[in-house]
Design a protein around this motif. Structure first.
Motif, mmCIF file in Angstrom:
data_model
loop_
_atom_site.group_PDB
_atom_site.id
_atom_site.type_symbol
_atom_site.label_atom_id
_atom_site.label_comp_id
_atom_site.label_asym_id
_atom_site.label_seq_id
_atom_site.Cartn_x
_atom_site.Cartn_y
_atom_site.Cartn_z
ATOM 1 N N GLU A 1 -7.664 12.288 -0.713
ATOM 2 C CA GLU A 1 -6.232 11.813 0.083
ATOM 3 C C GLU A 1 -6.571 10.467 0.412
ATOM 4 O OE1 GLU A 1 -5.228 14.589 2.812
ATOM 5 O OE2 GLU A 1 -4.210 15.737 1.219
ATOM 6 N N LEU A 2 -7.610 10.202 1.004
ATOM 7 C CA LEU A 2 -7.883 8.822 1.597
ATOM 8 C C LEU A 2 -8.176 7.760 0.379
ATOM 9 C CD1 LEU A 2 -10.265 9.800 4.727
ATOM 10 C CD2 LEU A 2 -8.021 8.755 4.843
ATOM 11 N N LEU A 3 -8.870 8.327 -0.456
ATOM 12 C CA LEU A 3 -9.075 7.494 -1.741
ATOM 13 C C LEU A 3 -7.750 7.145 -2.529
ATOM 14 C CD1 LEU A 3 -11.121 6.064 -3.663
ATOM 15 C CD2 LEU A 3 -11.313 8.340 -4.920
ATOM 16 N N LEU A 4 -6.836 8.069 -2.557
ATOM 17 C CA LEU A 4 -5.645 7.827 -3.001
ATOM 18 C C LEU A 4 -4.972 6.803 -2.256
ATOM 19 C CD1 LEU A 4 -3.496 8.435 -5.154
ATOM 20 C CD2 LEU A 4 -2.687 10.390 -3.569
ATOM 21 N N VAL A 5 -4.874 6.828 -0.791
ATOM 22 C CA VAL A 5 -4.238 5.875 0.020
ATOM 23 C C VAL A 5 -4.791 4.545 -0.112
ATOM 24 C CG1 VAL A 5 -3.857 5.191 2.183
ATOM 25 C CG2 VAL A 5 -3.509 7.676 1.566
ATOM 26 N N SER A 6 -6.211 4.350 -0.332
ATOM 27 C CA SER A 6 -6.669 3.152 -0.442
ATOM 28 C C SER A 6 -6.559 2.612 -1.904
ATOM 29 C CB SER A 6 -8.113 3.425 -0.589
ATOM 30 O OG SER A 6 -8.737 3.749 0.695
ATOM 31 N N VAL B 1 -7.422 -14.231 4.594
ATOM 32 C CA VAL B 1 -7.142 -13.066 5.217
ATOM 33 C C VAL B 1 -6.838 -12.012 4.252
ATOM 34 C CG1 VAL B 1 -5.427 -11.656 6.703
ATOM 35 C CG2 VAL B 1 -6.552 -13.800 7.427
ATOM 36 N N TRP B 2 -6.056 -12.425 3.310
ATOM 37 C CA TRP B 2 -5.567 -11.533 2.276
ATOM 38 C C TRP B 2 -6.847 -11.037 1.499
ATOM 39 C CZ3 TRP B 2 -6.016 -11.907 -3.139
ATOM 40 C CH2 TRP B 2 -5.380 -10.810 -3.810
ATOM 41 N N LEU B 3 -7.683 -11.860 1.009
ATOM 42 C CA LEU B 3 -8.828 -11.567 0.217
ATOM 43 C C LEU B 3 -9.975 -10.709 1.093
ATOM 44 C CD1 LEU B 3 -9.803 -14.843 -1.982
ATOM 45 C CD2 LEU B 3 -8.937 -12.669 -2.554
ATOM 46 N N PHE B 4 -10.150 -10.997 2.398
ATOM 47 C CA PHE B 4 -10.896 -10.362 3.259
ATOM 48 C C PHE B 4 -10.136 -8.839 3.332
ATOM 49 C CE2 PHE B 4 -11.667 -8.171 7.362
ATOM 50 C CZ PHE B 4 -13.082 -8.445 7.481
ATOM 51 N N GLY B 5 -8.891 -8.621 3.342
ATOM 52 C CA GLY B 5 -8.499 -7.457 3.212
ATOM 53 C C GLY B 5 -8.832 -6.367 1.925
ATOM 54 N N VAL B 6 -8.609 -7.105 0.875
ATOM 55 C CA VAL B 6 -8.869 -6.525 -0.506
ATOM 56 C C VAL B 6 -10.234 -6.185 -0.383
ATOM 57 C CG1 VAL B 6 -8.930 -7.297 -2.975
ATOM 58 C CG2 VAL B 6 -6.899 -8.000 -1.571
ATOM 59 N N VAL B 7 -11.215 -7.039 0.009
ATOM 60 C CA VAL B 7 -12.695 -6.564 -0.061
ATOM 61 C C VAL B 7 -12.765 -5.558 0.522
ATOM 62 C CG1 VAL B 7 -14.671 -7.294 0.637
ATOM 63 C CG2 VAL B 7 -13.586 -8.853 -0.858
ATOM 64 N N LEU B 8 -12.291 -5.403 1.883
ATOM 65 C CA LEU B 8 -12.252 -4.198 2.849
ATOM 66 C C LEU B 8 -11.767 -2.967 2.213
ATOM 67 C CD1 LEU B 8 -13.043 -3.272 5.640
ATOM 68 C CD2 LEU B 8 -10.710 -3.857 6.451
ATOM 69 N N ILE B 9 -10.624 -3.041 1.517
ATOM 70 C CA ILE B 9 -10.012 -1.873 0.780
ATOM 71 C C ILE B 9 -11.108 -1.395 -0.043
ATOM 72 C CG2 ILE B 9 -8.544 -1.062 -0.723
ATOM 73 C CD1 ILE B 9 -6.394 -3.041 0.755
ATOM 74 N N ALA C 1 -13.044 2.239 -0.319
ATOM 75 C CA ALA C 1 -12.665 3.359 -1.372
ATOM 76 C C ALA C 1 -14.318 3.414 -1.984
ATOM 77 C CB ALA C 1 -11.842 2.670 -2.822
ATOM 78 N N VAL C 2 -15.162 2.565 -2.039
ATOM 79 C CA VAL C 2 -16.445 2.766 -2.634
ATOM 80 C C VAL C 2 -17.085 3.877 -1.690
ATOM 81 C CG1 VAL C 2 -18.913 1.840 -2.893
ATOM 82 C CG2 VAL C 2 -16.925 0.683 -3.967
ATOM 83 N N LEU D 1 -15.808 5.943 0.119
ATOM 84 C CA LEU D 1 -15.131 7.328 -0.187
ATOM 85 C C LEU D 1 -15.733 8.095 -1.413
ATOM 86 C CD1 LEU D 1 -11.485 6.803 1.082
ATOM 87 C CD2 LEU D 1 -13.308 8.212 2.088
ATOM 88 N N LEU D 2 -15.770 7.151 -2.407
ATOM 89 C CA LEU D 2 -16.259 7.919 -3.625
ATOM 90 C C LEU D 2 -17.936 8.369 -3.612
ATOM 91 C CD1 LEU D 2 -14.667 5.147 -6.314
ATOM 92 C CD2 LEU D 2 -14.350 7.818 -5.896
ATOM 93 N N VAL D 3 -18.724 7.407 -2.873
ATOM 94 C CA VAL D 3 -19.997 7.721 -2.739
ATOM 95 C C VAL D 3 -20.434 8.589 -1.791
ATOM 96 C CG1 VAL D 3 -22.378 6.612 -2.057
ATOM 97 C CG2 VAL D 3 -20.699 5.557 -3.575
ATOM 98 N N GLY D 4 -19.710 8.692 -0.568
ATOM 99 C CA GLY D 4 -20.137 9.343 0.793
ATOM 100 C C GLY D 4 -19.222 10.771 0.525
#
Length: 136
Positions: free
Chosen positions: A5-10, A118-126, A130-131, A133-136
């Protein structure tokens, strides 16, 4: 919430961020900023009016305060953890300042350059979340 669910939200947030950027980019293309051709007045020494070639005391004071915070943090917390946090902060600051500088060089006004950074920082943070959530 489960990891799925967290991955879907991301992913949904990432798609919204990219969609917003695409729509703002289309609007931005219609009204392109063109700097005026007037020249910046120069002073007698060849420096631009309003610029300062002398290093400010506040910069030195800020560096000393940053060093003091770093030393206190290493005394309280593990040194390796403080070093990793300091390195991550330096990398993120370098990334944000680089995007801001590139936007200013391309002619964007200051507010738009900050928004892009700020927008690009947010995209990188998302992406990082996501990574993780996929790995851990």
């Amino acid at each position: 919430m489960s990891a799925r669910e967290l991955l879907l939200v991301s992913v949904v947030m990432g798609l919204l961020a990219v969609g917003t950027a695409a729509s703002v980019g289309r609007i931005r293309r219609e009204a392109t900023y063109r700097p005026s051709s007037r020249r910046v007045p120069r002073l007698a020494g060849g420096t631009v009016a309003g610029s300062s070639t002398v290093r400010s005391d506040t910069v030195g004071l800020g560096l000393v305060a940053l060093l003091a915070v770093f030393l206190v943090a290493t005394a309280v917390v593990d040194t390796a953890l403080v070093a990793v946090v300091a390195l991550a902060t330096a990398i993120l600051g370098y990334f944000a300042w680089g995007v801001y500088s590139l936007a200013r060089l391309r002619g964007l006004p200051r507010a738009h350059a900050v928004g892009l950074s700020v927008w690009l920082f947010g995209v990188v943070l998302i992406g990082v979340v996501a990574v993780q959530l996929l790995v851990g």
